[in-house]
Motif scaffolding. Structure first.
Motif, PDB file in Angstrom:
ATOM      1  N   TYR A  48     -12.958  61.360 -20.771  1.00 20.42           N
ATOM      2  CA  TYR A  48     -13.638  61.337 -19.478  1.00 20.42           C
ATOM      3  C   TYR A  48     -15.159  61.513 -19.604  1.00 20.42           C
ATOM      4  CZ  TYR A  48     -13.362  66.448 -19.943  1.00 20.42           C
ATOM      5  OH  TYR A  48     -13.462  67.744 -20.399  1.00 20.42           O
ATOM      6  N   ARG A  49     -15.673  61.907 -20.792  1.00 19.81           N
ATOM      7  CA  ARG A  49     -17.126  62.056 -20.998  1.00 19.81           C
ATOM      8  C   ARG A  49     -17.771  60.787 -21.535  1.00 19.81           C
ATOM      9  NH1 ARG A  49     -20.239  65.535 -18.835  1.00 19.81           N
ATOM     10  NH2 ARG A  49     -21.542  65.859 -20.683  1.00 19.81           N
ATOM     11  N   ARG A  54     -22.578  57.532 -22.613  1.00 23.65           N
ATOM     12  CA  ARG A  54     -23.142  56.199 -22.829  1.00 23.65           C
ATOM     13  C   ARG A  54     -24.450  56.033 -22.038  1.00 23.65           C
ATOM     14  NH1 ARG A  54     -19.130  51.491 -21.396  1.00 23.65           N
ATOM     15  NH2 ARG A  54     -17.800  52.614 -22.868  1.00 23.65           N
ATOM     16  N   GLU A  55     -24.506  56.603 -20.835  1.00 22.52           N
ATOM     17  CA  GLU A  55     -25.710  56.516 -20.011  1.00 22.52           C
ATOM     18  C   GLU A  55     -26.848  57.371 -20.586  1.00 22.52           C
ATOM     19  OE1 GLU A  55     -24.601  57.673 -16.103  1.00 22.52           O
ATOM     20  OE2 GLU A  55     -23.237  55.981 -15.792  1.00 22.52           O
ATOM     21  N   LEU A  75     -17.684  55.252 -29.946  1.00 23.68           N
ATOM     22  CA  LEU A  75     -16.762  55.229 -28.803  1.00 23.68           C
ATOM     23  C   LEU A  75     -15.330  54.933 -29.229  1.00 23.68           C
ATOM     24  CD1 LEU A  75     -18.974  53.253 -26.278  1.00 23.68           C
ATOM     25  CD2 LEU A  75     -18.570  55.712 -26.309  1.00 23.68           C
ATOM     26  N   VAL A  76     -15.151  54.330 -30.390  1.00 25.39           N
ATOM     27  CA  VAL A  76     -13.794  54.014 -30.881  1.00 25.39           C
ATOM     28  C   VAL A  76     -13.087  55.297 -31.309  1.00 25.39           C
ATOM     29  CG1 VAL A  76     -12.475  52.727 -32.603  1.00 25.39           C
ATOM     30  CG2 VAL A  76     -14.545  51.721 -31.619  1.00 25.39           C
ATOM     31  N   ARG A 106     -18.695  69.434 -24.141  1.00 27.85           N
ATOM     32  CA  ARG A 106     -18.029  70.390 -23.258  1.00 27.85           C
ATOM     33  C   ARG A 106     -18.550  70.321 -21.823  1.00 27.85           C
ATOM     34  NH1 ARG A 106     -13.944  70.068 -24.416  1.00 27.85           N
ATOM     35  NH2 ARG A 106     -13.426  71.660 -22.893  1.00 27.85           N
ATOM     36  N   SER A 107     -18.979  69.125 -21.378  1.00 25.54           N
ATOM     37  CA  SER A 107     -19.341  68.820 -19.982  1.00 25.54           C
ATOM     38  C   SER A 107     -20.621  69.507 -19.515  1.00 25.54           C
ATOM     39  CB  SER A 107     -18.192  69.180 -19.026  1.00 25.54           C
ATOM     40  OG  SER A 107     -17.066  68.407 -19.314  1.00 25.54           O
ATOM     41  N   VAL A 108     -21.475  69.952 -20.423  1.00 19.55           N
ATOM     42  CA  VAL A 108     -22.784  70.498 -20.032  1.00 19.55           C
ATOM     43  C   VAL A 108     -23.715  69.312 -19.802  1.00 19.55           C
ATOM     44  CG1 VAL A 108     -24.740  71.926 -20.746  1.00 19.55           C
ATOM     45  CG2 VAL A 108     -22.415  72.614 -21.324  1.00 19.55           C
TER      46      VAL A 108
END
Length: 366
Positions: A48-49, A54-55, A75-76, A106-108
């Motif tokens: 989900y990250r 990528r952005e 990404l693979v 960890r979504s930071v």
């Protein structure tokens, strides 16, 4: 006597933070040549990250290239890698870059994770998934750290001066070493069923005591609250104890297939006889199964048993019989009275009229 050498220890408390930063500052001129060996660190990130990384990845590469560190997003495999290059002039920067990619995994968010590259900022990723075995209990205790509308987490951040991010089975914290130790203590105690509010109260009192210069060299134990741990034991249902029979000899072993064949005499039969015996056995089973099925089919055509009518009481039966006899006698008496009254009439009533009989015949014919 021997001259005693005086110690020339420097008191760090007298030095300001700005002077300390200037003394410990590291510039590219301080690194005369490139590093002898290449160092690299890699970390995995959840699916989900992927879109967010990528952005943000162009900004990550731009910031790391300033210090001569290269980075790679795969990404693979779902991994991020940082490497030192020949342009790297700060040997410790690779460890800071490793911490940054860990925080990103960890979504930071990137604007917050980039702050870990500063010299006075460190991070601590606390793994809390294995501290509680029961999943429901773990979710409840993790929710305690957040509190209603995230108020408990905000209070922890304000008092410890750290950034705290709760994601899945980890808690990411960013701040100074001393403050990170208190954050770790709060998180681990929360998972051990100690509410964060107790630590928040203690931190608030410590913050107020730190303002008073008179208490700088004194113990603060008398001011700090002491919370008693209450273990409320739940009543467990008493298991019924069955009396075990103590037998002297162990139970007999279960007979094997060969033992059963020896007991029945089947072991000594020839292969042809065994086959014939098996065929007979199968025929008997087929006959028995057929009889059972016939019974099941016939049961569908059996008439259901009718419910027996409730029998009236003896007293009620006798009273009904007496009333029926009374009615019978009354009816007989009425019939006799009618006959007597009919005896007084004319003879024409008993003689059949010929005209009437003809009319009746005609109506029948029609």
């Amino acid at each position: 006597g021997e001259a005693k050498e005086k110690s020339t220890a420097i008191d760090l408390s007298t030095i300001s933070e700005e002077d300390m930063k200037k003394a410990l500052a590291f510039a590219p001129e301080d690194m005369p040549g490139p590093l002898l060996e290449e160092s690299s660190f890699a970390t995995l990130f959840p699916k989900y990250r992927e879109n967010y990384l990528r952005e943000v990845w162009p900004l990550v590469t731009k910031t790391l290239e300033k210090n001569g560190v290269s980075c790679k997003l795969d990404l693979v495999e779902g991994s991020m890698t940082v490497n030192t290059t020949r342009k790297t002039w700060d040997p410790y920067f690779i460890l800071k870059a490793r911490d940054m990619i860990k925080l990103l995994a960890r979504s930071v968010p990137f604007p917050q994770a980039i702050k870990v590259l500063d010299d006075d900022m460190t991070c601590d990723i606390i793994k809390v998934g294995n501290l509680v075995q029961n999943k429901e209990r773990f979710v409840k205790r993790r929710q305690r750290l957040l509190g209603p509308n995230g108020n408990t987490l905000k209070a922890i951040e304000l008092l410890t001066e750290c950034y705290v991010m709760i994601q899945g089975s980890t808690v990411s914290a960013m701040g100074r070493h001393k403050n990170l130790a208190s954050v770790r203590r709060i998180v681990e105690d929360c998972m051990k069923n100690i509410h964060p509010i107790y630590h928040i109260k203690e931190l608030m009192i410590r913050k107020e005591l730190a303002k008073d210069p008179k208490l700088a060299n004194e113990s603060w134990d008398r001011f700090l609250p002491r919370f008693k741990k209450r273990n409320v034991k739940q009543k467990k249902p008493k298991a019924s104890k069955r009396e075990k029979k103590h037998e002297v000899f162990p139970p007999a072993p279960t007979p094997s297939k060969i033992d059963l064949q020896l007991a029945s005499g089947e072991y000594f039969l020839k292969p042809d006889e065994k086959k014939a015996r098996d065929v007979e056995r199968k025929k008997q089973l087929a006959v028995e199964n057929g009889a059972k099925k016939d019974k099941e089919r016939a049961s569908a055509f059996v008439a259901p048993v009718e419910a027996a009518k409730p029998k009236a009481k003896q007293g009620e039966d006798e009273s009904d019989k007496i009333e029926a006899l009374k009615q019978k006698f009354k009816a007989q008496a009425q019939v006799k009275d009618k006959k007597r009254s009919a005896g007084d009439g004319d003879i024409s009533d008993y003689v059949a009229d010929s005209t009437l009989s003809k009319k009746k015949k005609k109506t029948k014919a029609i």
